[in-house]
Motif scaffolding. Structure first.
Motif, mmCIF file in Angstrom:
data_model
loop_
_atom_site.group_PDB
_atom_site.id
_atom_site.type_symbol
_atom_site.label_atom_id
_atom_site.label_comp_id
_atom_site.label_asym_id
_atom_site.label_seq_id
_atom_site.Cartn_x
_atom_site.Cartn_y
_atom_site.Cartn_z
ATOM 1 N N ARG A 163 31.720 58.800 34.267
ATOM 2 C CA ARG A 163 32.533 60.006 34.472
ATOM 3 C C ARG A 163 34.014 59.744 34.248
ATOM 4 N N LYS A 164 34.474 58.578 34.648
ATOM 5 C CA LYS A 164 35.889 58.211 34.485
ATOM 6 C C LYS A 164 36.134 57.464 33.180
ATOM 7 N N GLU A 165 35.061 57.010 32.539
ATOM 8 C CA GLU A 165 35.121 56.157 31.356
ATOM 9 C C GLU A 165 36.009 54.942 31.619
ATOM 10 N N THR A 166 35.647 54.220 32.693
ATOM 11 C CA THR A 166 36.380 53.018 33.065
ATOM 12 C C THR A 166 35.427 51.843 33.262
ATOM 13 N N LEU A 167 35.995 50.661 33.141
ATOM 14 C CA LEU A 167 35.320 49.411 33.441
ATOM 15 C C LEU A 167 36.162 48.707 34.500
ATOM 16 N N THR A 168 35.576 48.488 35.669
ATOM 17 C CA THR A 168 36.257 47.761 36.736
ATOM 18 C C THR A 168 35.716 46.343 36.759
ATOM 19 N N VAL A 169 36.617 45.381 36.654
ATOM 20 C CA VAL A 169 36.269 43.966 36.641
ATOM 21 C C VAL A 169 36.570 43.397 38.021
ATOM 22 N N ASN B 154 34.735 37.206 42.323
ATOM 23 C CA ASN B 154 34.346 36.754 43.649
ATOM 24 C C ASN B 154 35.324 35.696 44.162
ATOM 25 N N VAL B 155 35.878 35.970 45.327
ATOM 26 C CA VAL B 155 36.750 35.019 46.008
ATOM 27 C C VAL B 155 36.211 34.863 47.422
ATOM 28 N N ASP B 156 35.618 33.700 47.694
ATOM 29 C CA ASP B 156 35.093 33.400 49.032
ATOM 30 C C ASP B 156 34.083 34.432 49.532
ATOM 31 N N GLY B 157 33.184 34.855 48.645
ATOM 32 C CA GLY B 157 32.114 35.757 49.044
ATOM 33 C C GLY B 157 32.479 37.231 49.070
ATOM 34 N N ARG B 158 33.669 37.556 48.600
ATOM 35 C CA ARG B 158 34.095 38.964 48.522
ATOM 36 C C ARG B 158 34.727 39.202 47.156
ATOM 37 N N TYR B 159 34.499 40.391 46.633
ATOM 38 C CA TYR B 159 35.071 40.706 45.329
ATOM 39 C C TYR B 159 36.478 41.261 45.473
ATOM 40 N N ARG B 160 37.330 40.804 44.560
ATOM 41 C CA ARG B 160 38.665 41.386 44.448
ATOM 42 C C ARG B 160 38.759 42.003 43.059
ATOM 43 N N GLU B 161 39.488 43.086 42.991
ATOM 44 C CA GLU B 161 39.631 43.811 41.737
ATOM 45 C C GLU B 161 40.589 43.063 40.819
ATOM 46 N N ALA B 162 40.098 42.642 39.673
ATOM 47 C CA ALA B 162 40.931 41.940 38.703
ATOM 48 C C ALA B 162 41.549 42.918 37.704
ATOM 49 N N ALA B 163 40.816 43.998 37.371
ATOM 50 C CA ALA B 163 41.327 44.974 36.402
ATOM 51 C C ALA B 163 40.491 46.241 36.448
ATOM 52 N N LEU C 146 39.941 49.068 33.572
ATOM 53 C CA LEU C 146 40.248 49.296 32.174
ATOM 54 C C LEU C 146 39.711 50.643 31.712
ATOM 55 N N SER C 147 40.495 51.332 30.897
ATOM 56 C CA SER C 147 40.083 52.623 30.343
ATOM 57 C C SER C 147 39.681 52.433 28.887
ATOM 58 N N THR C 148 39.308 53.522 28.246
ATOM 59 C CA THR C 148 38.865 53.454 26.855
ATOM 60 C C THR C 148 39.999 53.053 25.902
ATOM 61 N N ALA C 149 41.245 53.104 26.351
ATOM 62 C CA ALA C 149 42.372 52.660 25.521
ATOM 63 C C ALA C 149 42.567 51.144 25.600
ATOM 64 N N ASP C 150 41.836 50.472 26.505
ATOM 65 C CA ASP C 150 42.038 49.044 26.755
ATOM 66 C C ASP C 150 40.984 48.171 26.087
ATOM 67 N N VAL C 151 41.323 46.902 26.004
ATOM 68 C CA VAL C 151 40.393 45.878 25.522
ATOM 69 C C VAL C 151 40.237 44.873 26.653
ATOM 70 N N ILE D 228 27.606 35.606 43.444
ATOM 71 C CA ILE D 228 27.674 35.912 42.014
ATOM 72 C C ILE D 228 29.149 36.066 41.645
ATOM 73 N N ALA D 229 29.589 35.305 40.662
ATOM 74 C CA ALA D 229 31.015 35.161 40.357
ATOM 75 C C ALA D 229 31.691 36.442 39.881
ATOM 76 N N ARG D 230 31.005 37.249 39.085
ATOM 77 C CA ARG D 230 31.627 38.439 38.519
ATOM 78 C C ARG D 230 30.730 39.653 38.652
ATOM 79 N N TYR D 231 31.375 40.787 38.918
ATOM 80 C CA TYR D 231 30.673 42.066 39.048
ATOM 81 C C TYR D 231 31.497 43.101 38.310
ATOM 82 N N TRP D 232 30.871 43.763 37.352
ATOM 83 C CA TRP D 232 31.545 44.823 36.611
ATOM 84 C C TRP D 232 30.912 46.154 36.983
ATOM 85 N N LEU D 233 31.756 47.143 37.154
ATOM 86 C CA LEU D 233 31.317 48.507 37.411
ATOM 87 C C LEU D 233 31.750 49.389 36.245
ATOM 88 N N VAL D 234 30.801 50.011 35.583
ATOM 89 C CA VAL D 234 31.083 50.932 34.497
ATOM 90 C C VAL D 234 30.901 52.341 35.063
#
Length: 185
Positions: free
Chosen positions: A143-149, A152-161, A163-168, A134-140
């Protein structure tokens, strides 16, 4: 609390997606990992509100041919089945029916992290969704009010960003979107 059952009671057989149809509607959420049944209570109201807000925000921007949905399982393999809070999939995959979506049809899965199931979302599902391709996985994380983007790179996820509530969140995939993170919470 999460209960893991390694085999179907009285059979010794592992759990499969097909077995889920026989389970009661009892206020629990059921998933399967490597043939073991994972049981969790339904999420709380805030958790559900966050998932619904995010689904609506994504749905407003989704192009024709893609569906933003909830309450549909993804079969990572025959012996693993997870139900993400939100997903984006090719619409024709939902028309085909079946007990679960195939990972090849899923462009994004989103989990809203619960304190009681954080390890499942942050470790187990991250690994399984990644290996399934699966190409993309987001974690909301409420408690931290964050979105982690994650990408998927070769079957493993790398953190792209992270983001906090101040971000778009601005992304080209799974489709072009602009998502003010504060609107999720």
């Amino acid at each position: 609390m999460t209960v893991t059952s390694p085999a179907r009671p009285g059979t010794g057989d592992v759990w499969t997606v097909d077995d889920l149809q026989d389970l009661p509607e009892d206020g629990q959420d059921y998933e399967i990992f490597d043939g073991s049944l994972l049981v969790s209570p339904h999420a709380d109201v805030r958790h559900g509100a966050i998932a619904n807000r995010l689904r609506r925000l994504l749905d407003r921007q989704a192009p024709a041919g893609l569906l933003v949905g909830q309450d549909v399982g993804v079969s990572a393999k025959r012996s693993s089945y997870f139900v993400p809070e939100v997903f984006v999939a090719r619409e024709e995959a939902l028309e085909r029916g079946g007990p679960a979506l195939a990972p090849a049809d899923v462009l994004l899965v989103v989990e809203v992290v619960s304190p009681g199931n954080a390890g499942r979302d942050l470790v187990l599902k991250r690994h399984e969704y990644g290996v399934a391709g699966i190409a993309r996985y987001w974690l909301v994380e409420p408690r931290k009010e964050t979105l982690t983007v994650l990408e998927n790179v070769d079957g493993r996820y790398r953190e792209a960003a992270v983001l906090s509530t101040a971000d778009v969140c601005r992304a080209d995939q799974p489709f072009p979107l602009v998502l003010p993170v504060a609107e999720i919470f």
